[in-house]
Design an enzyme around this catalytic site. Sequence first.
Site, short mmCIF file in Angstrom:
data_model
loop_
_atom_site.label_atom_id
_atom_site.label_comp_id
_atom_site.label_asym_id
_atom_site.label_seq_id
_atom_site.Cartn_x
_atom_site.Cartn_y
_atom_site.Cartn_z
N SER A 143 0.85 -1.19 0.00
CA SER A 143 0.00 0.00 0.00
C SER A 143 0.89 1.25 0.00
O SER A 143 1.71 1.40 -0.90
CB SER A 143 -0.96 -0.05 1.18
OG SER A 143 -2.01 0.89 1.01
N GLU A 151 -8.84 -5.06 -4.32
CA GLU A 151 -8.40 -3.95 -3.47
C GLU A 151 -9.56 -3.37 -2.66
O GLU A 151 -10.08 -4.00 -1.77
CB GLU A 151 -7.70 -2.88 -4.32
CG GLU A 151 -6.45 -3.36 -5.03
CD GLU A 151 -5.25 -3.59 -4.13
OE1 GLU A 151 -5.34 -3.33 -2.92
OE2 GLU A 151 -4.21 -4.06 -4.65
N HIS A 183 -7.92 -5.45 -0.43
CA HIS A 183 -6.68 -4.79 -0.04
C HIS A 183 -6.13 -5.43 1.24
O HIS A 183 -6.87 -5.68 2.18
CB HIS A 183 -6.99 -3.31 0.21
CG HIS A 183 -5.80 -2.41 0.29
ND1 HIS A 183 -4.92 -2.26 -0.73
CD2 HIS A 183 -5.37 -1.58 1.29
CE1 HIS A 183 -3.99 -1.38 -0.39
NE2 HIS A 183 -4.24 -0.96 0.83
#
Length: 446
Positions: free
Chosen positions: A178, A296, A356
């Site tokens: 990330s 995600e 995610h």
Amino acid sequence: MLDDRMDSLDTPGEPVTVHAPAGTIIGRRTGRVLRFLGIPYAEAPTGARRFAPQRVPLFATTTVPEPSIPGDDVLNLGIVAPAADDDRLPFPVLVWIHGGAFLAGSPASPWYDGRAFARDGVVCVTVGYRLGVDGFAPLDDVLPNLGLRDLLLALDWVQENIAAFGGDPDRVTVAGQSAGGAAVLALLSSPAGSGRFHRAVSLSGGIFDVGTDAARDVLERLGHRLGVPPTRIGFGSRTVEQLQQGVIDLRNERGKGDRLALVPCVGDDILPVPIPDGLTVHGHGVPVLLGATGDEFDSGVGPEATAAARAAGTRVTDTLFRSACARTAAARRQAIAGTWLYSFEWPSPVLGGAAHCVDIPFFFDVLDAPGVPQALGPNPPAELATLMHADLVGFVRGQEPAWARATGGLGDPAREYGRPGAALAADTTGVFDPVVRAVSQAAEGC
């Protein structure tokens, strides 16, 4: 000296001492794994050092467990290493940068525990760095990109000291997820990154940079909310927690776009040009492995809706994360070293897709870590973790991935992990084509 506060596993073990150039460091040995935690690589950024070169949680809930460590000593790192009597010395090194939108996150998460890397002959280093206003606010009287400067300083510390822990300073891989993955791409694109690492891995790392004017507009509004001028003195009169809460309030008031203003800033010696431009010039001798999860921030909408959205290539998942993979590969077409893509496709039954962060426990091979059942369900596939972790370890060791290199064009090869109905790892082509087409169409429309 060892600070046990960061040992989220609270594992007992016998004391062990290392004499490094930085000083004497005391850790613990459990079996064939050594842990040295809370090692300062710079002075605490307090007082006059607060905005000098050298957190309230952002979200109410997060996928990754993020224990908050009290105190101001954020410029610390932790090392998990194989026992020094291992016959594989010296070991390659993985330096891990945590995520959290450049505003939050913690290097102490149990999902980042390096015990599986140590088991497999890799020294794992986790790094803390300044975040939010303290790390990324372009103030008139402060050097920009202090968070990136922290990471560069940590990499220098690794170069100078890691041999004392059995690590090889000539085989350092910088990796992150990330915002951590985005930081990797920023360092890869920076002239300052040259020579500090030898391989790079970016998990769900978007290309996040900002111009000075856009960032300062957010800082003006933040200063108004907090009743201080948007300067070093003004923001320095507020605690990190107060600044963080102010940023959260602005984000809730005006939308998520504001939280992306406190990111690496373009126009200094660290990022003289935007990251995509820097990637065309710098880091061409550094092999790169990067990818994203299939969904995600767009998970949980149902299979048919997911398939249609993926085909369009315009989801948040695509515009923020998956497009960065194709853009990075395209920018590195002339690179001597290769670029390899992956796509994590295993759908979490809890989150309703390949969301995610859910690939982290697989790459770290820590499916038994706290918080994993809450995010992945009771029975995530251990064989997938074994395979993904082995791929990452092989890359860190210097091996070339088994699948073909990417160039950022249509039909690029990629390794897909965990797609339902397919092999655990399936080499495929075209999985990134929707975002390549969307990026090309957007460029043509400019």
